[in-house]
Design a protein around this motif. Sequence first.
Motif, short mmCIF file in Angstrom:
data_model
loop_
_atom_site.label_atom_id
_atom_site.label_comp_id
_atom_site.label_asym_id
_atom_site.label_seq_id
_atom_site.Cartn_x
_atom_site.Cartn_y
_atom_site.Cartn_z
N GLY A 76 46.83 31.03 11.42
CA GLY A 76 46.06 32.26 11.35
C GLY A 76 46.84 33.53 11.58
N ARG A 77 48.09 33.40 11.99
CA ARG A 77 48.88 34.62 12.21
C ARG A 77 49.10 35.35 10.89
NH1 ARG A 77 54.24 33.16 13.83
NH2 ARG A 77 53.74 31.15 12.86
N ASN A 78 49.05 36.70 10.99
CA ASN A 78 49.29 37.56 9.84
C ASN A 78 50.37 38.56 10.18
OD1 ASN A 78 47.20 37.47 7.39
ND2 ASN A 78 46.15 36.85 9.25
N PHE A 79 51.21 38.87 9.20
CA PHE A 79 52.20 39.93 9.37
C PHE A 79 52.12 40.86 8.16
CE2 PHE A 79 54.50 38.45 13.05
CZ PHE A 79 54.21 37.10 13.08
N TRP A 80 52.36 42.14 8.45
CA TRP A 80 52.23 43.16 7.41
C TRP A 80 53.51 43.94 7.24
CZ3 TRP A 80 47.74 43.39 4.67
CH2 TRP A 80 46.64 42.74 5.22
N GLY A 81 53.76 44.35 6.00
CA GLY A 81 54.86 45.26 5.73
C GLY A 81 54.43 46.69 6.00
N ARG A 82 55.35 47.61 5.76
CA ARG A 82 55.05 49.02 6.01
C ARG A 82 54.30 49.67 4.87
NH1 ARG A 82 60.27 51.78 9.04
NH2 ARG A 82 60.23 50.47 10.89
N GLY A 83 54.28 49.01 3.72
CA GLY A 83 53.57 49.56 2.58
C GLY A 83 54.50 50.28 1.62
N THR A 84 54.13 50.25 0.35
CA THR A 84 54.87 50.97 -0.68
C THR A 84 53.87 51.72 -1.55
OG1 THR A 84 56.54 50.74 -2.42
CG2 THR A 84 54.94 48.97 -2.25
N GLN A 85 54.18 52.98 -1.83
CA GLN A 85 53.24 53.85 -2.54
C GLN A 85 53.32 53.62 -4.04
OE1 GLN A 85 50.97 56.33 -1.32
NE2 GLN A 85 50.30 56.30 -3.46
N VAL A 86 52.16 53.47 -4.64
CA VAL A 86 52.02 53.41 -6.10
C VAL A 86 51.12 54.56 -6.52
CG1 VAL A 86 51.10 52.10 -8.05
CG2 VAL A 86 52.40 50.93 -6.24
N THR A 87 51.63 55.39 -7.42
CA THR A 87 50.87 56.53 -7.91
C THR A 87 50.79 56.48 -9.43
OG1 THR A 87 51.60 57.89 -6.05
CG2 THR A 87 50.67 59.05 -7.94
N VAL A 88 49.56 56.49 -9.95
CA VAL A 88 49.34 56.42 -11.39
C VAL A 88 48.64 57.69 -11.82
CG1 VAL A 88 48.41 55.06 -13.29
CG2 VAL A 88 49.12 53.93 -11.18
N SER A 89 49.26 58.44 -12.71
CA SER A 89 48.68 59.69 -13.19
C SER A 89 48.04 59.49 -14.56
CB SER A 89 49.75 60.78 -13.26
OG SER A 89 50.81 60.37 -14.12
N SER A 90 47.00 60.27 -14.79
CA SER A 90 46.27 60.13 -16.06
C SER A 90 46.88 61.00 -17.14
CB SER A 90 44.81 60.50 -15.85
OG SER A 90 44.70 61.81 -15.35
N GLU A 115 59.46 45.72 1.68
CA GLU A 115 58.84 45.97 0.38
C GLU A 115 59.67 46.94 -0.43
OE1 GLU A 115 54.37 46.00 2.34
OE2 GLU A 115 56.01 47.36 2.87
N SER A 116 59.57 46.81 -1.74
CA SER A 116 60.23 47.75 -2.64
C SER A 116 59.51 47.74 -3.97
CB SER A 116 61.70 47.37 -2.82
OG SER A 116 61.83 46.09 -3.39
N GLY A 117 59.83 48.74 -4.79
CA GLY A 117 59.32 48.75 -6.14
C GLY A 117 58.21 49.73 -6.42
N GLY A 118 57.71 50.42 -5.43
CA GLY A 118 56.67 51.40 -5.69
C GLY A 118 57.22 52.59 -6.44
N GLY A 119 56.33 53.48 -6.86
CA GLY A 119 56.77 54.67 -7.58
C GLY A 119 55.62 55.34 -8.29
N SER A 120 55.98 56.24 -9.20
CA SER A 120 54.98 57.00 -9.95
C SER A 120 55.12 56.70 -11.43
CB SER A 120 55.18 58.50 -9.72
OG SER A 120 55.00 58.83 -8.36
#
Length: 116
Positions: free
Chosen positions: A102-116, A6-11
């Motif tokens: 039915g098999r599922n595979f998951w990535g490690r996750g990417t953080q998305v942070t949205v500030s107000s 995964e890629s593309g997360g951010g703030s």
Amino acid sequence: QVQLVESGGGSVQAGGSLRLSCAASGSLLKLTAMGWYRPVPGNQRELVAEITSGGSTNYADSVKGRFTISRDNGKNTVYLQMNNLKPEDTAVYDCNVRFWDGRNFWGRGTQVTVSS
């Protein structure tokens, strides 16, 4: 085995945009769907968006009209374009691939942070 990168997360500030990518590799025969999930209270994950091998899409009500999922079959990559982001979209977004058996595979996750 299947690997997901995964890629593309951010703030970003509220109203901003981000694009997530998830590239799948490995044994991908009969892959049925690719999608993105995020955690909800109760140690569960909610489906944010999903796209099937046939191109059908499914979105959580909270993101309809703001997020768009797409897929490049040649690159085995799924994208999530996130527009008009809100603070409540802040989460770790997990990429998922699902197979016909039915098999599922998951990535490690990417953080998305949205500030107000």
